[in-house]
Design an enzyme around this catalytic site. Structure first.
Site, PDB file in Angstrom:
ATOM      1  N   GLU A   1     -25.456  95.569 -22.520  1.00 33.73           N
ATOM      2  CA  GLU A   1     -25.896  94.760 -21.390  1.00 33.73           C
ATOM      3  C   GLU A   1     -25.062  93.501 -21.164  1.00 33.73           C
ATOM      4  O   GLU A   1     -25.179  92.871 -20.112  1.00 33.73           O
ATOM      5  CB  GLU A   1     -27.376  94.371 -21.564  1.00 33.73           C
ATOM      6  CG  GLU A   1     -27.662  93.352 -22.667  1.00 33.73           C
ATOM      7  CD  GLU A   1     -27.870  93.968 -24.037  1.00 33.73           C
ATOM      8  OE1 GLU A   1     -28.505  93.319 -24.893  1.00 33.73           O
ATOM      9  OE2 GLU A   1     -27.379  95.085 -24.267  1.00 33.73           O
TER      10      GLU A   1
ATOM     11  N   ARG B   1     -32.192  66.533 -28.889  1.00 35.52           N
ATOM     12  CA  ARG B   1     -32.577  67.283 -27.690  1.00 35.52           C
ATOM     13  C   ARG B   1     -34.045  67.057 -27.336  1.00 35.52           C
ATOM     14  O   ARG B   1     -34.401  66.920 -26.169  1.00 35.52           O
ATOM     15  CB  ARG B   1     -32.318  68.779 -27.904  1.00 35.52           C
ATOM     16  CG  ARG B   1     -30.852  69.175 -27.784  1.00 35.52           C
ATOM     17  CD  ARG B   1     -30.672  70.667 -28.017  1.00 35.52           C
ATOM     18  NE  ARG B   1     -29.308  71.106 -27.704  1.00 35.52           N
ATOM     19  CZ  ARG B   1     -28.896  71.490 -26.512  1.00 35.52           C
ATOM     20  NH1 ARG B   1     -29.729  71.471 -25.494  1.00 35.52           N
ATOM     21  NH2 ARG B   1     -27.656  71.881 -26.317  1.00 35.52           N
TER      22      ARG B   1
ATOM     23  N   GLY C   1     -33.217  92.456 -31.247  1.00 34.02           N
ATOM     24  CA  GLY C   1     -34.100  91.379 -31.691  1.00 34.02           C
ATOM     25  C   GLY C   1     -33.621  90.804 -33.005  1.00 34.02           C
ATOM     26  O   GLY C   1     -32.811  91.411 -33.705  1.00 34.02           O
TER      27      GLY C   1
ATOM     28  N   LYS D   1     -26.390  82.048 -14.076  1.00 31.96           N
ATOM     29  CA  LYS D   1     -25.500  81.092 -13.419  1.00 31.96           C
ATOM     30  C   LYS D   1     -24.748  81.692 -12.229  1.00 31.96           C
ATOM     31  O   LYS D   1     -24.686  81.089 -11.154  1.00 31.96           O
ATOM     32  CB  LYS D   1     -24.510  80.533 -14.438  1.00 31.96           C
ATOM     33  CG  LYS D   1     -23.542  79.491 -13.889  1.00 31.96           C
ATOM     34  CD  LYS D   1     -24.240  78.172 -13.573  1.00 31.96           C
ATOM     35  CE  LYS D   1     -24.709  77.495 -14.836  1.00 31.96           C
ATOM     36  NZ  LYS D   1     -25.283  76.154 -14.547  1.00 31.96           N
TER      37      LYS D   1
ATOM     38  N   ASP E   1     -28.897  87.452 -33.313  1.00 27.33           N
ATOM     39  CA  ASP E   1     -30.004  87.055 -32.439  1.00 27.33           C
ATOM     40  C   ASP E   1     -30.792  85.866 -32.987  1.00 27.33           C
ATOM     41  O   ASP E   1     -31.868  85.549 -32.486  1.00 27.33           O
ATOM     42  CB  ASP E   1     -30.968  88.220 -32.171  1.00 27.33           C
ATOM     43  CG  ASP E   1     -30.495  89.100 -31.024  1.00 27.33           C
ATOM     44  OD1 ASP E   1     -30.077  88.539 -29.998  1.00 27.33           O
ATOM     45  OD2 ASP E   1     -30.532  90.322 -31.157  1.00 27.33           O
TER      46      ASP E   1
ATOM     47  N   GLY F   1     -26.861  66.965 -10.142  1.00 27.98           N
ATOM     48  CA  GLY F   1     -25.626  67.095  -9.377  1.00 27.98           C
ATOM     49  C   GLY F   1     -24.931  68.412  -9.633  1.00 27.98           C
ATOM     50  O   GLY F   1     -23.969  68.758  -8.960  1.00 27.98           O
TER      51      GLY F   1
ATOM     52  N   GLU G   1     -22.140  75.194 -26.388  1.00 24.62           N
ATOM     53  CA  GLU G   1     -22.093  73.826 -26.901  1.00 24.62           C
ATOM     54  C   GLU G   1     -22.117  73.846 -28.428  1.00 24.62           C
ATOM     55  O   GLU G   1     -22.502  74.845 -29.042  1.00 24.62           O
ATOM     56  CB  GLU G   1     -23.279  73.019 -26.371  1.00 24.62           C
ATOM     57  CG  GLU G   1     -23.399  72.983 -24.852  1.00 24.62           C
ATOM     58  CD  GLU G   1     -22.389  72.062 -24.185  1.00 24.62           C
ATOM     59  OE1 GLU G   1     -21.695  71.309 -24.902  1.00 24.62           O
ATOM     60  OE2 GLU G   1     -22.290  72.084 -22.945  1.00 24.62           O
TER      61      GLU G   1
ATOM     62  N   CYS H   1     -29.609  98.054 -30.565  1.00 21.82           N
ATOM     63  CA  CYS H   1     -29.613  97.270 -31.803  1.00 21.82           C
ATOM     64  C   CYS H   1     -30.918  97.501 -32.578  1.00 21.82           C
ATOM     65  O   CYS H   1     -31.110  98.555 -33.170  1.00 21.82           O
ATOM     66  CB  CYS H   1     -29.376  95.796 -31.473  1.00 21.82           C
ATOM     67  SG  CYS H   1     -28.709  94.843 -32.854  1.00 21.82           S
ATOM     68  N   TYR H   2     -31.851  96.559 -32.577  1.00 27.79           N
ATOM     69  CA  TYR H   2     -33.144  96.752 -33.231  1.00 27.79           C
ATOM     70  C   TYR H   2     -33.814  98.012 -32.686  1.00 27.79           C
ATOM     71  O   TYR H   2     -34.462  98.765 -33.429  1.00 27.79           O
ATOM     72  CB  TYR H   2     -34.025  95.531 -32.987  1.00 27.79           C
ATOM     73  CG  TYR H   2     -35.348  95.523 -33.725  1.00 27.79           C
ATOM     74  CD1 TYR H   2     -35.468  94.904 -34.971  1.00 27.79           C
ATOM     75  CD2 TYR H   2     -36.480  96.114 -33.178  1.00 27.79           C
ATOM     76  CE1 TYR H   2     -36.688  94.892 -35.648  1.00 27.79           C
ATOM     77  CE2 TYR H   2     -37.693  96.109 -33.845  1.00 27.79           C
ATOM     78  CZ  TYR H   2     -37.795  95.491 -35.079  1.00 27.79           C
ATOM     79  OH  TYR H   2     -38.998  95.482 -35.741  1.00 27.79           O
TER      80      TYR H   2
ATOM     81  N   HIS I   1     -24.441  95.889 -27.941  1.00 28.04           N
ATOM     82  CA  HIS I   1     -25.168  95.417 -26.756  1.00 28.04           C
ATOM     83  C   HIS I   1     -24.421  95.814 -25.477  1.00 28.04           C
ATOM     84  O   HIS I   1     -23.501  95.118 -25.053  1.00 28.04           O
ATOM     85  CB  HIS I   1     -25.340  93.893 -26.812  1.00 28.04           C
ATOM     86  CG  HIS I   1     -26.283  93.438 -27.870  1.00 28.04           C
ATOM     87  ND1 HIS I   1     -27.634  93.330 -27.666  1.00 28.04           N
ATOM     88  CD2 HIS I   1     -26.061  93.070 -29.154  1.00 28.04           C
ATOM     89  CE1 HIS I   1     -28.215  92.914 -28.770  1.00 28.04           C
ATOM     90  NE2 HIS I   1     -27.286  92.755 -29.697  1.00 28.04           N
TER      91      HIS I   1
ATOM     92  N   ASP J   1     -27.277  74.214 -10.421  1.00 26.46           N
ATOM     93  CA  ASP J   1     -28.648  74.700 -10.615  1.00 26.46           C
ATOM     94  C   ASP J   1     -29.668  73.803  -9.923  1.00 26.46           C
ATOM     95  O   ASP J   1     -30.494  74.265  -9.122  1.00 26.46           O
ATOM     96  CB  ASP J   1     -28.976  74.798 -12.110  1.00 26.46           C
ATOM     97  CG  ASP J   1     -27.943  75.586 -12.882  1.00 26.46           C
ATOM     98  OD1 ASP J   1     -27.313  76.474 -12.278  1.00 26.46           O
ATOM     99  OD2 ASP J   1     -27.761  75.319 -14.078  1.00 26.46           O
ATOM    100  N   SER J   2     -29.630  72.507 -10.229  1.00 23.37           N
ATOM    101  CA  SER J   2     -30.614  71.597  -9.648  1.00 23.37           C
ATOM    102  C   SER J   2     -30.402  71.435  -8.147  1.00 23.37           C
ATOM    103  O   SER J   2     -31.361  71.265  -7.387  1.00 23.37           O
ATOM    104  CB  SER J   2     -30.555  70.229 -10.344  1.00 23.37           C
ATOM    105  OG  SER J   2     -29.298  69.627 -10.188  1.00 23.37           O
TER     106      SER J   2
END
Length: 682
Positions: free
Chosen positions: A181, A326, A66, A405, A511, A235, A680, A93-94, A179, A238-239
């Site tokens: 995971e 955004r 966290g 994804k 985090d 397109g 990004e 971690c935390y 981590h 996902d969608s």
């Protein structure tokens, strides 16, 4: 299928592991990794009482990481008794820090924050590391760390002088500062497997034979027998998978597919989307909303003197703050959807909005659907305030909200979607709007000069080591002897310069969201990519106000940049990036190397290099950044190393093509992993 099932359901199902959420960016990744090992999970708040956990009969407890500090009064709290009820615990971690403090150990704030992939040495006799090599590559993201382990605990892994793992074997308590995971911890799945089966004695009986069936049943229940659904289609995979699930669940006659052209799409994007979706029977209605988005604005909340103030933004074409961009784009999507419903004579009371929102989107936006405590990294367009309000009204359908994804791609294959859609590189909903760093003034704070000096010492350490300087002493304090020796070897054989750029990018460190400097490395020699990747790891570790490192093609930078080219989302700027993006991705496609990387954003930054300050020439050109990204879960990942994950010849072809675009000053290559940088730049 939503993993956040209620406690009664968990009781009646197969044996389960409880994940206590401390607000980690990777909390849902833990959940996914455990389920991939065929063990059922339930996510509960960190403060869940130990007696509740004991009464439910969970086989094990995993405490997530966290953004908080165990010393912070506002940080998530826990019940100390969870470490004394006889249930195996893995603290990440935390979670490790909470375990150590609760058991009588000491946690302190360190001199250096770890944010990236590092090597640790593990005790192979520990059940957690059974069957693994002594040296492991792991993802470390922390500032606080254990300085003294609790009584009856022992250290089972270290990163230099940092304690990286602890355990109390008799009580089955295990803590890791890294981590396990995420993909950047290369053998993390084996560590999770060891904990679940070797330590906790779980049985791999929770097999999900068809998540597709679960999604369809959920959709039928959520939508009901009469409602229609307006499905937004970009397109992308996902969608498209979302729409395909809707078709299968409720039939094509009740699904209205809409593709919105917001003006920030790639070259010929809308035409290609319409053609590819029509071929698979989705036949979207294309809405040209370029003018609406270009002039769009919204209302945002600002905090002044601890008071929340609502304020209107300027129009999108004049806004530079990435979060404002955004939020405007996210709200414009909802407004365009409402207008489209009216045009199509759809009743808003009986028409739901469908989105292909994924778990990483919701985690980064700090959506309550993913975590009640995660820090917001960036506002996704499909998780804006207006979308959240629609969710409260029960008007939003998101069948993929529990997927990542790669899982969506598998689902798409099962649904029979063509490879051209299933394997398509992701493209963000805001499109090119968030791949243009807008600015009208340079980002130069009081720490700029000091950080620049420190950068110089790092990349020229072999020469700087003989100097006496407080910043050099800090470098030596923060790195291990092995790291200092490696830095000395690289800098003595590879001559480079480093400069701080007067721009900032979005990152994730510890985090938490950061909005920080970009460091640029340049050289008159040919790039030594292995050496550059070492610099890219060490610089953010030593300079916490830097979250991204780039290599600048061309000769070594001779003049420090002190200004920027005024840049906003106006037609000529968009046209420049659109052409650069087209040329770069066409080169990748022609080389049949699309599969080399998971994603390759092309970024436009407001920087004009190679201007002699004596001449006082104005800043009027811009530069391009090539951002390759390799990942499975899109929560963590690495930049492709040229000559290793991507052919160097191909990269140089991309660079040469992009340099041909009028108005481009220099081309750069993003060397940064996630974390500390996000996929990004905004």
């Amino acid at each position: 299928m939503n993993n956040d099932i209620d406690m009664e359901d968990a009781e009646n199902g197969p044996e389960s592991v409880v994940i206590l959420d401390a607000g980690a960016q990777y909390g849902k990744v833990i959940d996914r990794k455990v389920r991939e090992l065929n063990v059922n999970t339930i996510i509960l708040p960190l403060e869940t009482p130990a007696k509740t956990i004991k009464a439910k009969g969970y086989k094990a407890i995993v405490i997530s990481g966290g953004p908080g500090s165990v010393f912070d009064p506002a940080a998530p709290k826990w019940d100390d008794e969870i470490f004394n009820i006889g249930v195996p615990v893995l603290g990440i971690c935390y979670g490790m820090q909470a375990m150590n403090v609760s058991s009588g150990g000491i946690v302190e704030q360190g001199k250096v924050r770890e944010d990236g992939q590092f090597k640790i040495k593990v005790d192979k006799n520990s059940d957690l590391f059974s069957g693994l090599n002594e040296e492991q590559d792991v993802l470390l993201t922390h500032f606080d760390h254990a300085t003294r382990v609790a009584p009856d605990f022992k250290v089972t892994a270290k990163c230099g002088n940092i304690i990286a793992a602890i355990e109390n074997h008799s009580k089955k308590l295990y803590g890791v500062q890294f981590h396990p995971e995420v993909d950047l911890t290369e053998n993390g799945v084996d560590m999770m497997r060891n904990f679940l089966f070797k330590v906790a004695g779980c049985c791999p009986e929770f097999t999900i034979t068809s998540r597709e069936d679960g999604c369809i049943e959920e959709l039928k229940k959520e939508i009901g027998p009469v409602n229609k659904v307006l499905a937004l289609l970009s397109g992308g995979v996902d969608s498209t998978v979302c729409a395909a699930l809707l078709h299968k669940a409720i039939g094509a006659d009740r699904v209205v597919a809409v593709h919105i052209d917001n003006g920030f799409l790639r070259k010929d994007e809308s035409t290609q989307v319409e053609e590819s979706l029509t071929r698979i029977g989705l036949k979207p209605k294309v809405v040209n909303a370029q003018h609406t988005f270009y002039n769009g604005s919204t209302e945002i909340t600002l905090k002044r003197n601890d008071i929340n103030i609502r304020q209107n933004t300027g129009p999108l074409h004049s806004v530079s703050n990435p979060e404002e961009k955004r939020k405007i784009i996210g709200d414009m999507f909802v407004k365009v959807v409402d207008a489209t419903m009216k045009d199509l004579n759809l009743d808003p009371k009986s028409t739901l909005l469908a989105q292909g929102s994924l778990r990483p989107d919701l985690i980064e936006s700090a959506s309550i659907l993913a975590s009640g405590k995660a820090d917001a990294i960036k506002t996704h367009h499909n998780d804006s305030e207006l979308v959240r309000e629609l969710r409260k009204q029960g008007r939003v359908v998101e069948p993929l909200k529990d997927f990542h994804k790669d899982e969506v791609r598998t689902l798409g294959k099962n649904l029979g979607l063509p490879a051209e859609i299933v394997q398509r590189h992701p493209f963000p909903g805001p499109g090119l709007a968030i791949r243009i760093l807008c600015a009208d003034e340079p980002f130069i704070c009081n720490d700029f000069a000091e950080t620049n000096t420190k950068l110089g010492f790092i990349v020229d350490y072999s020469n700087a080591v003989n100097k006496r300087h407080p910043l050099l002493a800090k470098i030596q304090e923060q790195l291990s002897e092995a790291e200092l020796q490696r830095l000395k070897e690289i800098s003595s054989s590879y001559s480079v310069g480093a400069t701080l750029l007067p721009i900032k990018s979005v990152g994730v460190q510890g985090d938490c969201r950061t909005y920080s400097y970009v460091a640029a490395i340049s050289s008159d020699s040919q790039p030594s990519w292995s050496s550059l990747m070492v610099f890219a790891k060490i610089i953010p570790k030593l300079c916490h106000n830097i979250n991204r490192i780039v290599y600048v093609f061309g000769p070594r930078i001779a003049h420090q940049l002190q200004d920027v080219t005024p840049t906003f989302l106006v037609p000529n700027v968009l046209a420049t990036l659109r052409q650069a993006d087209y040329l770069a991705n066409t080169a990748l496609l022609e080389s049949n190397k699309m599969s080399c990387v998971s994603q390759m954003p092309i970024i436009l930054v407001p920087l004009h290099f190679d201007r002699d300050p004596i001449m006082r020439l104005p800043s009027c050109q811009r530069s391009i950044v090539i951002r390759t990204f390799i990942t499975n879960d899109f929560m963590t990942g690495i930049a492709a190393t040229p000559g290793k994950q991507i052919p160097e010849e191909l990269l140089m072809k991309i660079v040469d093509r992009v340099k041909s675009v009028p108005g481009i000053s220099r081309v750069m290559y993003d060397l940064t992993s996630k974390p500390p940088g996000t996929t990004e730049w905004e």
